[in-house]
Design a protein around this motif. Structure first.
Motif, PDB file in Angstrom:
ATOM      1  N   LEU A 191       6.689   5.997 -30.736  1.00  4.39           N
ATOM      2  CA  LEU A 191       7.184   5.989 -29.358  1.00  4.39           C
ATOM      3  C   LEU A 191       6.100   5.503 -28.406  1.00  4.39           C
ATOM      4  O   LEU A 191       4.919   5.828 -28.584  1.00  4.39           O
ATOM      5  CB  LEU A 191       7.627   7.397 -28.947  1.00  4.39           C
ATOM      6  N   ASP A 192       6.485   4.725 -27.396  1.00  2.00           N
ATOM      7  CA  ASP A 192       5.502   4.414 -26.357  1.00  2.00           C
ATOM      8  C   ASP A 192       5.309   5.659 -25.496  1.00  2.00           C
ATOM      9  O   ASP A 192       6.131   6.581 -25.502  1.00  2.00           O
ATOM     10  CB  ASP A 192       5.950   3.211 -25.521  1.00  2.00           C
ATOM     11  N   ASP A 194       5.437   6.368 -22.281  1.00  2.00           N
ATOM     12  CA  ASP A 194       6.451   6.730 -21.278  1.00  2.00           C
ATOM     13  C   ASP A 194       7.651   7.393 -21.945  1.00  2.00           C
ATOM     14  O   ASP A 194       8.166   8.409 -21.461  1.00  2.00           O
ATOM     15  CB  ASP A 194       6.907   5.490 -20.512  1.00  2.00           C
ATOM     16  N   THR A 195       8.087   6.824 -23.060  1.00  2.00           N
ATOM     17  CA  THR A 195       9.229   7.389 -23.778  1.00  2.00           C
ATOM     18  C   THR A 195       8.885   8.776 -24.312  1.00  2.00           C
ATOM     19  O   THR A 195       9.698   9.707 -24.241  1.00  2.00           O
ATOM     20  CB  THR A 195       9.643   6.461 -24.938  1.00  2.00           C
ATOM     21  N   LEU A 196       7.671   8.930 -24.844  1.00  2.00           N
ATOM     22  CA  LEU A 196       7.247  10.224 -25.379  1.00  2.00           C
ATOM     23  C   LEU A 196       7.193  11.273 -24.275  1.00  2.00           C
ATOM     24  O   LEU A 196       7.614  12.423 -24.470  1.00  2.00           O
ATOM     25  CB  LEU A 196       5.877  10.088 -26.039  1.00  2.00           C
ATOM     26  N   GLU A 198       8.939  11.343 -21.445  1.00  2.00           N
ATOM     27  CA  GLU A 198      10.307  11.698 -21.051  1.00  2.00           C
ATOM     28  C   GLU A 198      11.003  12.517 -22.132  1.00  2.00           C
ATOM     29  O   GLU A 198      11.792  13.425 -21.828  1.00  2.00           O
ATOM     30  CB  GLU A 198      11.104  10.429 -20.744  1.00  2.00           C
ATOM     31  N   TYR A 199      10.726  12.204 -23.385  1.00  2.00           N
ATOM     32  CA  TYR A 199      11.306  12.964 -24.493  1.00  2.00           C
ATOM     33  C   TYR A 199      10.905  14.432 -24.400  1.00  2.00           C
ATOM     34  O   TYR A 199      11.735  15.337 -24.566  1.00  2.00           O
ATOM     35  CB  TYR A 199      10.825  12.372 -25.816  1.00  2.00           C
ATOM     36  N   THR A 202      12.671  16.193 -21.366  1.00  2.00           N
ATOM     37  CA  THR A 202      14.063  16.514 -21.694  1.00  2.00           C
ATOM     38  C   THR A 202      14.140  17.655 -22.695  1.00  2.00           C
ATOM     39  O   THR A 202      14.976  18.563 -22.569  1.00  2.00           O
ATOM     40  CB  THR A 202      14.767  15.268 -22.252  1.00  2.00           C
TER      41      THR A 202
END
Length: 239
Positions: A191-192, A194-196, A198-199, A202
């Motif tokens: 995961l990049d 930013d995605t990590l 946000e993950y 959430t």
């Protein structure tokens, strides 16, 4: 090349208590791990208030010791915040176990001493943050048992280099636990950042909502846990 290959900057504090809005930092550590190795920067701070015996029994720092040997809080807090802000500017992930506690408490301390908070220094939110506690819950949520740092050290077979509840030891253990989590759940490394980030946000929200619903079912009093990760606005006067 993955974020898991570094650099990473671990962060931890030991404090006068667990109230992020009103308690004070007694010790702190920043541990950078990159291709050159593991580099530790730690602080002992005179918090300006008495350290309760219960807190001193956990981290081993008495009021007398902090007053005699500790740095002035304003100077130490500025140094800590400057290093963290620079890491965020450089895109270096800040790794903290139960990150909400340490980051919120640090921002409250910075406000208390009329210093700029991390978001104020960045003109943005503090990110990317990596929290092994949140990742472990998200990836292995059905596993029974406690999830304190010592518990995850046991589960992931991490051998601490000293006594936990010492800030620098806790940070190194946190980085080691993160490495084991990624080894067990390798998709995280792909995961990049930013995605990590946000993950995790959430995942924490979903966990908090479930935990608070369980508290209501059990008839437990109190506000429950915040569903905001990794930071929130302070509550109260901060004096």
């Amino acid at each position: 090349m993955s974020w898991a290959d570094g650099p990473l900057l671990g962060f931890d504090t030991e404090t006068t208590g667990v109230d992020v809005d009103n308690d004070r930092i007694v010790t702190a550590a920043l541990v950078r791990r990159d291709h050159t190795g593991t580099h530790v920067h730690s602080w002992l701070i005179n918090p300006g208030v008495d350290i309760p015996e219960a807190a001193a029994a956990i981290h081993g720092v008495s009021t007398e010791h902090a007053r005699t040997h500790g740095a002035k809080p304003k100077q130490a807090l500025e140094e800590i915040a400057a290093e963290l802000a620079q890491a965020f500017r450089d895109g270096v992930p800040v790794v903290a176990y139960n990150a909400t506690f340490d980051l919120c408490l640090l921002d409250a301390e910075l406000r208390r001493h009329k210093l700029r908070t991390i978001p104020e220094r960045l003109y943005n939110e503090a990110r990317p943050v990596i929290d092994p506690l949140v990742l472990d819950r998200a990836e292995d949520g059905l596993r029974r048992g406690k999830r304190k740092l010592v518990d995850l050290c046991g589960f992931y077979e991490v051998v601490e280099s000293g006594a936990l509840h010492t800030a620098d030891v806790d940070v190194v253990a946190t980085l080691d636990v993160l490495e084991r989590i990624v080894g067990r759940f390798p998709h995280l490394a792909s995961l990049d950042l930013d995605t990590l980030h946000e993950y995790q946000s959430t995942a924490h929200q979903a966990w908090a909502e479930g935990f608070n619903a369980w508290r209501l079912e059990q008839g437990l009093d109190g506000p429950g846990v915040s569903d905001v990760w990794p930071t929130r606005e302070p509550v109260g006067t901060l004096w």
